[in-house]
Write a protein that holds these residues in place. Sequence first.
Motif, PDB file in Angstrom:
ATOM      1  N   ARG A   1       3.734  -3.541 -14.455  1.00 51.37           N
ATOM      2  CA  ARG A   1       3.287  -2.176 -14.755  1.00 51.37           C
ATOM      3  C   ARG A   1       4.475  -1.271 -15.048  1.00 51.37           C
ATOM      4  NH1 ARG A   1      -0.740  -4.358 -11.927  1.00 51.37           N
ATOM      5  NH2 ARG A   1      -2.829  -3.511 -12.309  1.00 51.37           N
TER       6      ARG A   1
ATOM      7  N   PHE B   1       4.690   5.426  -5.335  1.00 52.76           N
ATOM      8  CA  PHE B   1       4.768   5.428  -6.801  1.00 52.76           C
ATOM      9  C   PHE B   1       3.813   6.463  -7.381  1.00 52.76           C
ATOM     10  CE2 PHE B   1       7.124   1.403  -6.820  1.00 52.76           C
ATOM     11  CZ  PHE B   1       7.980   1.641  -7.887  1.00 52.76           C
ATOM     12  N   ALA B   2       2.617   6.530  -6.783  1.00 50.36           N
ATOM     13  CA  ALA B   2       1.631   7.498  -7.274  1.00 50.36           C
ATOM     14  C   ALA B   2       2.163   8.919  -7.140  1.00 50.36           C
ATOM     15  CB  ALA B   2       0.323   7.339  -6.509  1.00 50.36           C
TER      16      ALA B   2
ATOM     17  N   GLN C   1       2.875  -7.647  -9.693  1.00 52.23           N
ATOM     18  CA  GLN C   1       1.930  -6.557  -9.901  1.00 52.23           C
ATOM     19  C   GLN C   1       2.629  -5.243 -10.234  1.00 52.23           C
ATOM     20  OE1 GLN C   1      -0.824  -5.651  -6.790  1.00 52.23           O
ATOM     21  NE2 GLN C   1      -2.518  -5.547  -8.209  1.00 52.23           N
ATOM     22  N   PHE C   2       3.756  -5.013  -9.594  1.00 54.56           N
ATOM     23  CA  PHE C   2       4.472  -3.764  -9.858  1.00 54.56           C
ATOM     24  C   PHE C   2       5.303  -3.862 -11.138  1.00 54.56           C
ATOM     25  CE2 PHE C   2       3.287  -3.008  -5.525  1.00 54.56           C
ATOM     26  CZ  PHE C   2       3.206  -1.632  -5.413  1.00 54.56           C
TER      27      PHE C   2
ATOM     28  N   ASN D   1      -3.391 -10.107  -8.288  1.00 53.25           N
ATOM     29  CA  ASN D   1      -4.107 -10.032  -7.015  1.00 53.25           C
ATOM     30  C   ASN D   1      -5.583 -10.386  -7.167  1.00 53.25           C
ATOM     31  OD1 ASN D   1      -1.886  -9.370  -5.598  1.00 53.25           O
ATOM     32  ND2 ASN D   1      -2.491  -7.277  -5.109  1.00 53.25           N
TER      33      ASN D   1
ATOM     34  N   LEU E   1       2.676   1.724  -3.230  1.00 55.24           N
ATOM     35  CA  LEU E   1       1.727   2.220  -4.231  1.00 55.24           C
ATOM     36  C   LEU E   1       1.585   3.733  -4.114  1.00 55.24           C
ATOM     37  CD1 LEU E   1      -0.625   1.851  -6.312  1.00 55.24           C
ATOM     38  CD2 LEU E   1      -2.125   1.583  -4.358  1.00 55.24           C
ATOM     39  N   VAL E   2       1.425   4.203  -2.879  1.00 55.00           N
ATOM     40  CA  VAL E   2       1.257   5.639  -2.659  1.00 55.00           C
ATOM     41  C   VAL E   2       2.526   6.388  -3.078  1.00 55.00           C
ATOM     42  CG1 VAL E   2       0.886   7.402  -0.890  1.00 55.00           C
ATOM     43  CG2 VAL E   2      -0.461   5.311  -0.850  1.00 55.00           C
TER      44      VAL E   2
ATOM     45  N   ARG F   1      11.916   2.769 -11.571  1.00 53.03           N
ATOM     46  CA  ARG F   1      12.112   3.361 -12.894  1.00 53.03           C
ATOM     47  C   ARG F   1      12.296   4.881 -12.778  1.00 53.03           C
ATOM     48  NH1 ARG F   1       8.036   4.639 -16.921  1.00 53.03           N
ATOM     49  NH2 ARG F   1       6.485   4.066 -15.376  1.00 53.03           N
TER      50      ARG F   1
ATOM     51  N   ASP G   1       0.851  -1.196   0.000  1.00 52.61           N
ATOM     52  CA  ASP G   1       0.000   0.000   0.000  1.00 52.61           C
ATOM     53  C   ASP G   1       0.883   1.241   0.000  1.00 52.61           C
ATOM     54  OD1 ASP G   1      -2.046  -1.723   0.235  1.00 52.61           O
ATOM     55  OD2 ASP G   1      -2.810  -0.985   2.152  1.00 52.61           O
TER      56      ASP G   1
ATOM     57  N   ARG H   1       5.269   9.665  -7.153  1.00 46.12           N
ATOM     58  CA  ARG H   1       6.614   9.659  -7.759  1.00 46.12           C
ATOM     59  C   ARG H   1       7.704   9.923  -6.717  1.00 46.12           C
ATOM     60  NH1 ARG H   1       4.088   7.158 -10.631  1.00 46.12           N
ATOM     61  NH2 ARG H   1       3.746   7.375 -12.853  1.00 46.12           N
TER      62      ARG H   1
END
Lengths: 419, 307
Positions: free
Chosen positions: A109, A88-89, A105-106, A379, A85-86, A309, A82, A91
């Motif tokens: 993407r 990455f969102a 999952q990561f 997932n 994810l935040v 990345r 979680d 950056r």
Amino acid sequence: MPLRGKSFFFTAGVLAATLLLGVWLHSTRTLQAPADQRVHLRLAALYTSQAMENYQDLVDDFNRRNPDLLVELQGIPGSYYDKLLVMFAGRTAPDVMWMGKGMAQFASRDAFLDVEDEFRIPPGHYYESVLDCYRFNGRLMGFPLGADFAVIVYNLDLFQQAGLPPPAPDWTLEEFRQAAKRLTVREGGQVRQWGFYGEIDPGVFGAEVLSPDMSEERIDRPEWRSYLDFHLKLIFEDGSMPSRLEIPGAGILTRRQAFYRGQAAMISDGFHFQTMREEISDFRWDIAPVPMGARRACASSTQGFAVSRHTPHPAEAVRLLRYLVAPESQRRMGGVLVPSHRESARQAIEDMPGPPHNRQVILDSMETLNPFPRHPKINELQQALAETTRLVLTRQQSPEAGLRECARQFREILGRTHP
Amino acid sequence: MRSRALGIAALFLLPNLLGFLAFTLFPVVASFALSFCRWDPVAEPVSAIEPVGLRNYVDLVGFHSRTDSGGQTSWVANTPRFWESLYNTVFMMLAIPFNMAASLLLAVLLNRKMRGMAIFRSAFFLPSITAGVGTMLLWMWMFNKDMGSINQVLAWVGIQGPDWLQSYFWAKPALMLMASWAGIGGVNMILYLAGLQQIPRELHEAAALDGAGRWQQLRHVTVPMLLPVTFFIFIISIISGLEGGFDAPYVMTGGSFGTTTVSLYLYRQGFEFFRMGYASAVAWVLFLIVFLLTMINWRLAEKRVEY
């Protein structure tokens, strides 16, 4: 009441002053950084006390060897993905990060740097089955430190008491089932000792989740039916396995606790032998391969590291990655998972104190890992499959209906192009 | 002087205002905008957010026709899982009237003047302030089929208890039972207690003089006088019932056996399946349901509740 006149200007002034203060504080922090000539890297890892100690040792060593870099280890306790994810969102993802079950999952993407060309892997030096877990479209998107997988852990004393020889390396599903039956002990209508507590991997029955190109489900098939039927027989026909599956709320005893207490003669479990050695002192135990069915397979998970990345320092981050997954580092982590580097794995297993004594099982199992397909919607697919298994194995849905519904859900998930 | 006072007031309000703008208003507006978009936060930067119009909403609450092999056409939900989670949520809210009645009863019992009453009040309030996950783990033990205390008690009276948390039939009632335990003696009871203490004693005395017994006093004096409090508790319970229900299924059943609530469904879509636009649409549909229900409640209350 609306602000007017002086109060409006006063409020606006305070607002502006606050903003200016924020900007100034931010700029002073940014300006201070170049005073330290080193490149700063952030390394994130799931926080567990034992792993953090190991990672901190590695990081300290890396910092000593690389005076131009400064790595800061960031332990993230709970809800690891979680938080990633935040990040990455926003950056603000760490430069290098530990990855476990969330890798597919990561990576699918395109979250990670392609490091295929950074690693020259001599043929045969690494377990291809483990490396494959980090390959997407044929390219390495990170590097695995090692793998954990399920084998059969058994209580040797209980086998002897039941007049059973230790499991043979090539024992079959039927032999396994008979052993579980013989090892089950009842008292006054209640089971005092379960023959088995756990799960045999669907791959043993030849079951596959998706087609090789991952475009079609392979759920509503006889192999999955065999997998469910086998477990249903263990639970309801033979009564040799408890019906409570290991899900939240499933029961008081986890399978490992049941094994420690002598209430389960066999369990399927992963690479937790150090804990077992500490916990078990009053009986002898060892490990056996997962019984042979249509093919050999064992449930597995991998751990490793990947480079974001979006890192502003890709070259330095890759340098850190190479160090973290180098054979020497893998050997240091050998107590909690089997290294992906063959020689390191062999050494780690050789150096490991007994039990287990039948260590060849560990190395052999590394060749038969059966990970879940590395699909971007992994997932969702896993959840649908787990729901079906739970309902069928608690007899709240028939295997036919369960598999049909699960296949429908799979088709819906796979077919949805949005998003 | 007045403008100076206003300025100072504004200064004191400023930190809260800034926090509200940054952490409430902006996310609310952003999630509304996002609900009309497709965004995978790992794969795409914010600049790549793609508008999809009403597609998320159609996927979520829409229906499509399906013709079976016999040629019969039927309407099928685009996302049956959402409707299932909404059903689970509403089902679990069926405990609200019972909880409210029990809270009222408890408050009436605790509204007496006797020694040690503060201890009783604290004891009943305690479950609502104990750590959530800790109590859930305790309840998981209690719900255990073979060794749990609930089934042991049932066994004493000759009933074989079910596998509470692994049964499609019993998992929801089990979670409702636990929620009732935590909720009955909680804030609702305190609100009722406060409401009871606001009722003029003369009303009860007059009713007693007219020959009303305890039950009649409760029915004709206490309950009507508590209507505003009851209405408030009902509204809050409806809102929290629709929005809540995340932690218990997440910890105790993993959302299996028909216990996935809308909030758990929303979390999974956003944080486990990375469908941020769709998850935002779920949030807004949930808001709409809460809003409509609250409006209906207010309309009904206008006719019945007197302040």
